[in-house]
Design an enzyme around this catalytic site. Structure first.
Site, PDB file in Angstrom:
ATOM      1  N   SER A  16       0.800  -1.226   0.000  1.00  0.00           N
ATOM      2  CA  SER A  16       0.000   0.000   0.000  1.00  0.00           C
ATOM      3  C   SER A  16       0.834   1.279   0.000  1.00  0.00           C
ATOM      4  CB  SER A  16      -0.939   0.004   1.210  1.00  0.00           C
ATOM      5  OG  SER A  16      -0.164   0.009   2.401  1.00  0.00           O
ATOM      6  N   CYS A  17       2.147   1.164  -0.105  1.00  0.00           N
ATOM      7  CA  CYS A  17       3.053   2.303   0.057  1.00  0.00           C
ATOM      8  C   CYS A  17       3.451   2.888  -1.301  1.00  0.00           C
ATOM      9  CB  CYS A  17       4.282   1.834   0.830  1.00  0.00           C
ATOM     10  SG  CYS A  17       5.606   3.032   0.952  1.00  0.00           S
ATOM     11  N   SER A  18       2.974   4.100  -1.597  1.00  0.00           N
ATOM     12  CA  SER A  18       3.309   4.733  -2.878  1.00  0.00           C
ATOM     13  C   SER A  18       4.785   5.121  -2.944  1.00  0.00           C
ATOM     14  CB  SER A  18       2.419   5.942  -3.137  1.00  0.00           C
ATOM     15  OG  SER A  18       2.614   6.923  -2.142  1.00  0.00           O
ATOM     16  N   CYS A  20       7.169   3.441  -1.669  1.00  0.00           N
ATOM     17  CA  CYS A  20       7.866   2.181  -1.962  1.00  0.00           C
ATOM     18  C   CYS A  20       7.847   1.918  -3.461  1.00  0.00           C
ATOM     19  CB  CYS A  20       7.203   1.012  -1.228  1.00  0.00           C
ATOM     20  SG  CYS A  20       7.271   1.123   0.571  1.00  0.00           S
TER      21      CYS A  20
END
Length: 141
Positions: A16-18, A20
């Site tokens: 869910s980490c943009s 990342c």
């Protein structure tokens, strides 16, 4: 799980980490060898966590996201927590970590930064780019 050596970046991510996704895309676009560890699938090992903590300036608190729900649940019960208890909490719920974490044998980047991530470009590639830039500048003179 992930073996850190001199040439490969280990990047700890979540789905869910943009930031990342941006970091992974940058590493691919710049041909930087990397190994991705999804914290949604793999639990960070004690060895990995201790290596990362060893690369921080102020210890485990540098890599903890105090805005995470996991950390808020933890601090609801106590204002003071030992490093050992905080490390155990990270093993139990790695969403408490800031992300992405980019790690090599002797480098750590917490979060994504267009400028800071360049430190992971291999030295030979940086030299080659600099030499090409200097040649192009000399040709213009």
């Amino acid at each position: 799980m992930a073996k850190v050596d001199d040439g490969t970046v280990v990047i700890y991510t979540t789905t869910s980490c943009s930031s990342c996704r941006k970091a992974v895309a940058w590493l691919k676009a710049n041909s930087v060898p990397f190994f991705e560890v999804s914290l949604n699938v793999h639990q960070i090992t004690e060895t990995e966590l201790m290596h990362i903590i060893g690369l921080t300036e102020s210890g485990i608190k540098d890599i903890i996201s105090t805005r995470s729900d996991a950390f808020k649940r933890l601090t609801r019960y106590t204002d003071e927590i030992s490093v050992q208890d905080l490390a155990k909490a990270v093993w139990d719920d790695p969403t408490m970590l800031k992300r992405p974490l980019l790690v090599t044998k002797n480098k750590l980047q917490i979060g994504y930064s267009d400028i800071d991530i360049r430190k992971f470009v291999p030295r030979e590639a940086r030299r080659k780019s600099l030499d090409e830039l200097l040649r192009a500048e000399d040709a213009q003179i």
